[in-house]
Structure formats: C-alpha cells, structure tokens
Design a protein around this motif. Sequence first.
Motif, PDB file in Angstrom:
ATOM      1  N   GLY A   1       0.807  -1.218   0.000  1.00  0.00           N
ATOM      2  CA  GLY A   1       0.000   0.000   0.000  1.00  0.00           C
ATOM      3  C   GLY A   1       0.835   1.261   0.000  1.00  0.00           C
ATOM      4  O   GLY A   1       0.314   2.356   0.192  1.00  0.00           O
ATOM      5  N   ALA A   2       2.147   1.142  -0.212  1.00  0.00           N
ATOM      6  CA  ALA A   2       3.011   2.319  -0.213  1.00  0.00           C
ATOM      7  C   ALA A   2       2.929   3.069  -1.540  1.00  0.00           C
ATOM      8  O   ALA A   2       3.585   4.080  -1.717  1.00  0.00           O
ATOM      9  CB  ALA A   2       4.445   1.925   0.090  1.00  0.00           C
ATOM     10  N   GLY A   3       2.134   2.571  -2.466  1.00  0.00           N
ATOM     11  CA  GLY A   3       1.945   3.272  -3.731  1.00  0.00           C
ATOM     12  C   GLY A   3       2.949   2.854  -4.785  1.00  0.00           C
ATOM     13  O   GLY A   3       3.653   1.853  -4.668  1.00  0.00           O
ATOM     14  N   ARG A   4       3.011   3.669  -5.831  1.00  0.00           N
ATOM     15  CA  ARG A   4       3.907   3.373  -6.931  1.00  0.00           C
ATOM     16  C   ARG A   4       5.355   3.554  -6.513  1.00  0.00           C
ATOM     17  O   ARG A   4       5.664   4.317  -5.603  1.00  0.00           O
ATOM     18  CB  ARG A   4       3.603   4.327  -8.085  1.00  0.00           C
ATOM     19  N   PRO A   5       6.263   2.873  -7.215  1.00  0.00           N
ATOM     20  CA  PRO A   5       7.686   3.081  -6.898  1.00  0.00           C
ATOM     21  C   PRO A   5       8.097   4.525  -7.216  1.00  0.00           C
ATOM     22  O   PRO A   5       7.610   5.126  -8.171  1.00  0.00           O
ATOM     23  CB  PRO A   5       8.406   2.113  -7.826  1.00  0.00           C
ATOM     24  N   THR A   6       8.992   5.050  -6.412  1.00  0.00           N
ATOM     25  CA  THR A   6       9.506   6.392  -6.677  1.00  0.00           C
ATOM     26  C   THR A   6      10.484   6.321  -7.841  1.00  0.00           C
ATOM     27  O   THR A   6      10.852   5.242  -8.314  1.00  0.00           O
ATOM     28  CB  THR A   6      10.222   6.950  -5.437  1.00  0.00           C
ATOM     29  N   LYS A   7      10.919   7.484  -8.289  1.00  0.00           N
ATOM     30  CA  LYS A   7      11.857   7.532  -9.393  1.00  0.00           C
ATOM     31  C   LYS A   7      13.154   6.803  -9.021  1.00  0.00           C
ATOM     32  O   LYS A   7      13.726   6.064  -9.820  1.00  0.00           O
ATOM     33  CB  LYS A   7      12.161   8.994  -9.728  1.00  0.00           C
ATOM     34  N   LYS A   8      13.589   6.988  -7.780  1.00  0.00           N
ATOM     35  CA  LYS A   8      14.798   6.318  -7.306  1.00  0.00           C
ATOM     36  C   LYS A   8      14.596   4.803  -7.301  1.00  0.00           C
ATOM     37  O   LYS A   8      15.470   4.048  -7.732  1.00  0.00           O
ATOM     38  CB  LYS A   8      15.141   6.811  -5.904  1.00  0.00           C
ATOM     39  N   ASP A   9      13.433   4.349  -6.801  1.00  0.00           N
ATOM     40  CA  ASP A   9      13.141   2.911  -6.783  1.00  0.00           C
ATOM     41  C   ASP A   9      13.137   2.337  -8.194  1.00  0.00           C
ATOM     42  O   ASP A   9      13.671   1.262  -8.444  1.00  0.00           O
ATOM     43  CB  ASP A   9      11.785   2.642  -6.129  1.00  0.00           C
ATOM     44  N   ARG A  10      12.535   3.077  -9.133  1.00  0.00           N
ATOM     45  CA  ARG A  10      12.454   2.602 -10.513  1.00  0.00           C
ATOM     46  C   ARG A  10      13.852   2.469 -11.117  1.00  0.00           C
ATOM     47  O   ARG A  10      14.160   1.485 -11.783  1.00  0.00           O
ATOM     48  CB  ARG A  10      11.612   3.566 -11.348  1.00  0.00           C
ATOM     49  N   ARG A  11      14.713   3.434 -10.849  1.00  0.00           N
ATOM     50  CA  ARG A  11      16.076   3.366 -11.383  1.00  0.00           C
ATOM     51  C   ARG A  11      16.849   2.189 -10.786  1.00  0.00           C
ATOM     52  O   ARG A  11      17.615   1.520 -11.486  1.00  0.00           O
ATOM     53  CB  ARG A  11      16.820   4.674 -11.113  1.00  0.00           C
ATOM     54  N   GLU A  12      16.647   1.945  -9.486  1.00  0.00           N
ATOM     55  CA  GLU A  12      17.323   0.804  -8.857  1.00  0.00           C
ATOM     56  C   GLU A  12      16.826  -0.513  -9.454  1.00  0.00           C
ATOM     57  O   GLU A  12      17.612  -1.437  -9.676  1.00  0.00           O
ATOM     58  CB  GLU A  12      17.095   0.823  -7.347  1.00  0.00           C
ATOM     59  N   ILE A  13      15.529  -0.596  -9.723  1.00  0.00           N
ATOM     60  CA  ILE A  13      14.972  -1.805 -10.339  1.00  0.00           C
ATOM     61  C   ILE A  13      15.536  -1.995 -11.733  1.00  0.00           C
ATOM     62  O   ILE A  13      15.934  -3.094 -12.122  1.00  0.00           O
ATOM     63  CB  ILE A  13      13.429  -1.735 -10.378  1.00  0.00           C
ATOM     64  N   GLU A  14      15.619  -0.913 -12.517  1.00  0.00           N
ATOM     65  CA  GLU A  14      16.161  -1.010 -13.874  1.00  0.00           C
ATOM     66  C   GLU A  14      17.631  -1.411 -13.848  1.00  0.00           C
ATOM     67  O   GLU A  14      18.085  -2.208 -14.665  1.00  0.00           O
ATOM     68  CB  GLU A  14      15.982   0.318 -14.609  1.00  0.00           C
ATOM     69  N   ASP A  15      18.399  -0.839 -12.904  1.00  0.00           N
ATOM     70  CA  ASP A  15      19.818  -1.208 -12.801  1.00  0.00           C
ATOM     71  C   ASP A  15      19.969  -2.677 -12.439  1.00  0.00           C
ATOM     72  O   ASP A  15      20.869  -3.361 -12.932  1.00  0.00           O
ATOM     73  CB  ASP A  15      20.521  -0.350 -11.746  1.00  0.00           C
ATOM     74  N   TYR A  16      19.086  -3.164 -11.595  1.00  0.00           N
ATOM     75  CA  TYR A  16      19.158  -4.560 -11.176  1.00  0.00           C
ATOM     76  C   TYR A  16      18.806  -5.492 -12.336  1.00  0.00           C
ATOM     77  O   TYR A  16      19.427  -6.534 -12.515  1.00  0.00           O
ATOM     78  CB  TYR A  16      18.213  -4.800  -9.994  1.00  0.00           C
ATOM     79  N   LEU A  17      17.802  -5.120 -13.113  1.00  0.00           N
ATOM     80  CA  LEU A  17      17.346  -5.990 -14.198  1.00  0.00           C
ATOM     81  C   LEU A  17      18.188  -5.881 -15.453  1.00  0.00           C
ATOM     82  O   LEU A  17      18.101  -6.730 -16.341  1.00  0.00           O
ATOM     83  CB  LEU A  17      15.881  -5.681 -14.524  1.00  0.00           C
ATOM     84  N   GLU A  18      18.993  -4.824 -15.584  1.00  0.00           N
ATOM     85  CA  GLU A  18      19.823  -4.619 -16.763  1.00  0.00           C
ATOM     86  C   GLU A  18      20.881  -5.706 -16.868  1.00  0.00           C
ATOM     87  O   GLU A  18      21.420  -6.165 -15.864  1.00  0.00           O
ATOM     88  CB  GLU A  18      20.542  -3.269 -16.643  1.00  0.00           C
TER      89      GLU A  18
END
Length: 132
Positions: free
Chosen positions: A103-120
């Motif tokens: 329920g914390a909502g959508r990922p923040t911009k920082k969270d999204r970048r960390e996810i992209e770096d991890y999946l890259e």
Amino acid sequence: MRIDKYLWSTRYFKTRNIATNACKKGHIKINDNLAKPGREVFPMDNITVRKNQINYQFTVLDIPPSRVGAKLVDMYRKDTTPKEAFEHNELLQYSKEYYRKKGAGRPTKKDRREIEDYLEEPMEKPKEENED
C-alpha cells in the motif's frame, strides 16, 4: 492433562481456544506424531510446537496443576529448541524490511532506477585491440 490445556497452562498460547485451533491445524506434535486437542500429555513426552514460523521443541518434566506464572514455567518443561530456528527467523525479518510496505503506492523515481539497474544485463567487455 490434555495437550491444549498443557500448552495454555505453560504459556505457549494466550488462550485455550488458540491452543486447540493450533492442534486442529496440525501445528502440535507429541513424540513426532500429530496431536489432537484431547491427547493426554505425560512427563518425558517430546513436544514440537510450530508458532510464528519457529518450531519450538521441549520435553515435559511435570504436569502443572493450573496455569502457572512465567517465572515458574521452566519447572514443568525443558526447552530443547535449536538456536538455528531463531537465527532463521531473524533472517526472515531482515528480508521483509527490505521490501516496500504493502500500500506504499507506486515506486519512486529512485526505486524505478534501482529496479532497472538490477534488471539490466551486465555491460559487454570492451573489444581488445589486435596486436599486429
């Protein structure tokens, strides 16, 4: 004494009803056999209780006359729970803290970048020059 009453009187469960439900769900074992709530407990029985993702193990030393105080519980049972069970629970708590709360909502911009770096995929090695 019944197993559900014993677990309540030695303060493993807050109420007898909770202890009875744990027996019905198969979370209680006496000498490695599933126990129904009405199963009798005798001294020197080995009991395993699954509670909060930990398998507590103990040996019955004596049968209490009624619910006993927290300081007197060790007179009626001997705890044989291995330390690894508690260490496993600590690891679970650390892993849960890492994730975002529900329920914390959508990922923040920082969270999204960390996810992209991890999946890259890792970068390719640079091309080596030919030694001609």
